[in-house]
Scaffold this active site. Structure first.
Site, PDB file in Angstrom:
ATOM      1  N   PRO A  10     -31.732  18.372 -28.559  1.00 49.12           N
ATOM      2  CA  PRO A  10     -31.142  19.647 -28.177  1.00 49.12           C
ATOM      3  C   PRO A  10     -31.546  20.144 -26.787  1.00 49.12           C
ATOM      4  O   PRO A  10     -32.680  19.936 -26.358  1.00 49.12           O
ATOM      5  CB  PRO A  10     -31.650  20.623 -29.247  1.00 49.12           C
ATOM      6  CG  PRO A  10     -32.821  19.954 -29.868  1.00 49.12           C
ATOM      7  CD  PRO A  10     -32.561  18.476 -29.764  1.00 49.12           C
ATOM      8  N   ASN A  11     -30.587  20.744 -26.147  1.00 47.81           N
ATOM      9  CA  ASN A  11     -30.724  21.409 -24.842  1.00 47.81           C
ATOM     10  C   ASN A  11     -30.784  20.434 -23.671  1.00 47.81           C
ATOM     11  O   ASN A  11     -30.729  20.865 -22.518  1.00 47.81           O
ATOM     12  CB  ASN A  11     -31.945  22.355 -24.821  1.00 47.81           C
ATOM     13  CG  ASN A  11     -31.857  23.404 -25.899  1.00 47.81           C
ATOM     14  OD1 ASN A  11     -30.870  24.129 -25.957  1.00 47.81           O
ATOM     15  ND2 ASN A  11     -32.842  23.475 -26.772  1.00 47.81           N
ATOM     16  N   ARG A  18     -31.497  23.600 -16.628  1.00 50.00           N
ATOM     17  CA  ARG A  18     -32.471  24.219 -17.527  1.00 50.00           C
ATOM     18  C   ARG A  18     -33.879  24.081 -16.949  1.00 50.00           C
ATOM     19  O   ARG A  18     -34.348  22.958 -16.731  1.00 50.00           O
ATOM     20  CB  ARG A  18     -32.379  23.452 -18.845  1.00 50.00           C
ATOM     21  CG  ARG A  18     -33.473  23.705 -19.804  1.00 50.00           C
ATOM     22  CD  ARG A  18     -33.490  22.580 -20.846  1.00 50.00           C
ATOM     23  NE  ARG A  18     -34.419  22.933 -21.876  1.00 50.00           N
ATOM     24  CZ  ARG A  18     -34.991  22.065 -22.691  1.00 50.00           C
ATOM     25  NH1 ARG A  18     -34.720  20.785 -22.604  1.00 50.00           N
ATOM     26  NH2 ARG A  18     -35.832  22.480 -23.593  1.00 50.00           N
ATOM     27  N   TYR A  23     -38.167  20.460 -15.764  1.00 50.91           N
ATOM     28  CA  TYR A  23     -37.406  19.248 -16.100  1.00 50.91           C
ATOM     29  C   TYR A  23     -36.709  18.603 -14.903  1.00 50.91           C
ATOM     30  O   TYR A  23     -36.084  17.549 -15.065  1.00 50.91           O
ATOM     31  CB  TYR A  23     -36.380  19.573 -17.189  1.00 50.91           C
ATOM     32  CG  TYR A  23     -37.023  20.056 -18.479  1.00 50.91           C
ATOM     33  CD1 TYR A  23     -37.791  19.191 -19.257  1.00 50.91           C
ATOM     34  CD2 TYR A  23     -36.880  21.375 -18.909  1.00 50.91           C
ATOM     35  CE1 TYR A  23     -38.399  19.628 -20.427  1.00 50.91           C
ATOM     36  CE2 TYR A  23     -37.480  21.820 -20.088  1.00 50.91           C
ATOM     37  CZ  TYR A  23     -38.241  20.936 -20.832  1.00 50.91           C
ATOM     38  OH  TYR A  23     -38.841  21.370 -21.990  1.00 50.91           O
ATOM     39  N   ASN A  74     -35.495  10.739 -26.666  1.00 53.40           N
ATOM     40  CA  ASN A  74     -36.117  12.010 -26.310  1.00 53.40           C
ATOM     41  C   ASN A  74     -35.613  13.026 -27.336  1.00 53.40           C
ATOM     42  O   ASN A  74     -34.514  13.574 -27.185  1.00 53.40           O
ATOM     43  CB  ASN A  74     -35.750  12.445 -24.895  1.00 53.40           C
ATOM     44  CG  ASN A  74     -36.467  13.729 -24.511  1.00 53.40           C
ATOM     45  OD1 ASN A  74     -37.061  14.403 -25.371  1.00 53.40           O
ATOM     46  ND2 ASN A  74     -36.418  14.091 -23.247  1.00 53.40           N
ATOM     47  N   ALA A  77     -36.826  19.365 -28.722  1.00 56.37           N
ATOM     48  CA  ALA A  77     -37.592  20.237 -29.635  1.00 56.37           C
ATOM     49  C   ALA A  77     -37.697  19.657 -31.045  1.00 56.37           C
ATOM     50  O   ALA A  77     -38.638  19.988 -31.783  1.00 56.37           O
ATOM     51  CB  ALA A  77     -36.966  21.620 -29.675  1.00 56.37           C
ATOM     52  N   GLU A  98     -40.604   6.642 -27.417  1.00 50.51           N
ATOM     53  CA  GLU A  98     -40.405   8.110 -27.366  1.00 50.51           C
ATOM     54  C   GLU A  98     -40.620   8.569 -25.925  1.00 50.51           C
ATOM     55  O   GLU A  98     -41.618   8.201 -25.295  1.00 50.51           O
ATOM     56  CB  GLU A  98     -41.439   8.751 -28.307  1.00 50.51           C
ATOM     57  CG  GLU A  98     -41.414  10.260 -28.311  1.00 50.51           C
ATOM     58  CD  GLU A  98     -42.508  10.840 -29.229  1.00 50.51           C
ATOM     59  OE1 GLU A  98     -43.153  10.078 -29.995  1.00 50.51           O
ATOM     60  OE2 GLU A  98     -42.722  12.056 -29.133  1.00 50.51           O
ATOM     61  N   HIS A 100     -40.605  11.874 -23.117  1.00 54.02           N
ATOM     62  CA  HIS A 100     -40.556  13.296 -22.771  1.00 54.02           C
ATOM     63  C   HIS A 100     -40.623  13.404 -21.257  1.00 54.02           C
ATOM     64  O   HIS A 100     -41.486  12.775 -20.629  1.00 54.02           O
ATOM     65  CB  HIS A 100     -41.705  14.064 -23.426  1.00 54.02           C
ATOM     66  CG  HIS A 100     -41.648  13.942 -24.910  1.00 54.02           C
ATOM     67  ND1 HIS A 100     -40.754  14.666 -25.666  1.00 54.02           N
ATOM     68  CD2 HIS A 100     -42.315  13.140 -25.757  1.00 54.02           C
ATOM     69  CE1 HIS A 100     -40.891  14.305 -26.929  1.00 54.02           C
ATOM     70  NE2 HIS A 100     -41.813  13.382 -27.016  1.00 54.02           N
ATOM     71  N   ARG A 107     -48.672  21.486 -21.847  1.00 56.14           N
ATOM     72  CA  ARG A 107     -47.884  22.674 -22.169  1.00 56.14           C
ATOM     73  C   ARG A 107     -48.434  23.365 -23.418  1.00 56.14           C
ATOM     74  O   ARG A 107     -49.563  23.112 -23.817  1.00 56.14           O
ATOM     75  CB  ARG A 107     -46.409  22.268 -22.313  1.00 56.14           C
ATOM     76  CG  ARG A 107     -45.880  21.612 -21.024  1.00 56.14           C
ATOM     77  CD  ARG A 107     -44.424  21.241 -21.118  1.00 56.14           C
ATOM     78  NE  ARG A 107     -43.585  22.427 -21.292  1.00 56.14           N
ATOM     79  CZ  ARG A 107     -42.286  22.363 -21.622  1.00 56.14           C
ATOM     80  NH1 ARG A 107     -41.706  21.188 -21.805  1.00 56.14           N
ATOM     81  NH2 ARG A 107     -41.594  23.478 -21.754  1.00 56.14           N
TER      82      ARG A 107
END
Ligand code: DQA
Length: 149
Positions: A10-11, A18, A23, A74, A77, A98, A100, A107
């Site tokens: 998502p996003n 964003r 990012y 990725n 969330a 995976e 990110h 964070r």
């Protein structure tokens, strides 16, 4: 030639717009183009998808069980919330990397736990969008490396 799934949660459709301080300015279309270029240089094909809906990501993982040799994901969330995506990945037998874009560990503490890491063969976090290319390279290496007993 193998088929590698590159899945985005998502996003990530808003990549480039964003929170660019976190990012970066590259869009998901830029990332997809880079992934396609690299995959074809390595002699592989990719299926590249993004969804804001958990079930679609699960369905693509199920599809990869039939058609795919490896997965670069990725989960965004869903990384931190989705036991269902972990369960789906546990049904997939090939390499899973995976990704990110940001360094999750730099964070908020709620980003420090990943369900997906319980299945991933490797994790790339904080290397920006370059992480996708590194993930594809690693999947390609794992697909050609002799299997260990
Ligand atoms: C992310 C990190 C996640 O914590 C976040 O929810 C995202 C993107 C990353 O690529 O850095 O949406 O997966």
């Amino acid at each position: 030639m193998s088929l590698i799934y590159v899945l985005n949660g998502p996003n990530l459709n808003l990549l480039g717009k964003r929170q660019p301080h976190i990012y970066g300015h590259e869009t998901l279309a830029d990332v997809e183009a880079d992934c396609r270029k690299l995959a074809s240089e390595l002699g592989h094909e990719i299926r590249f998808h993004q969804s804001n809906r958990e079930y679609e990501i699960i369905d693509w993982i199920h599809e990869a069980r039939e058609d795919g040799s490896g997965i670069v994901i990725n989960p965004a969330a869903f990384t931190h919330t989705s036991l269902a995506i972990l369960d789906a990945l546990n049904t997939f037998e090939g390499p899973v990397i995976e990704i990110h874009i940001s360094n999750m560990y730099k964070r908020e503490s709620f980003r420090h736990h990943s369900f997906v890491s319980h299945r991933a063969d490797g994790i790339i976090t904080g290397l920006g969008t370059e992480g996708y290319r590194l993930g594809i390279r690693r999947v390609a290496t794992m697909l050609t490396a002799p299997k260990k007993d």
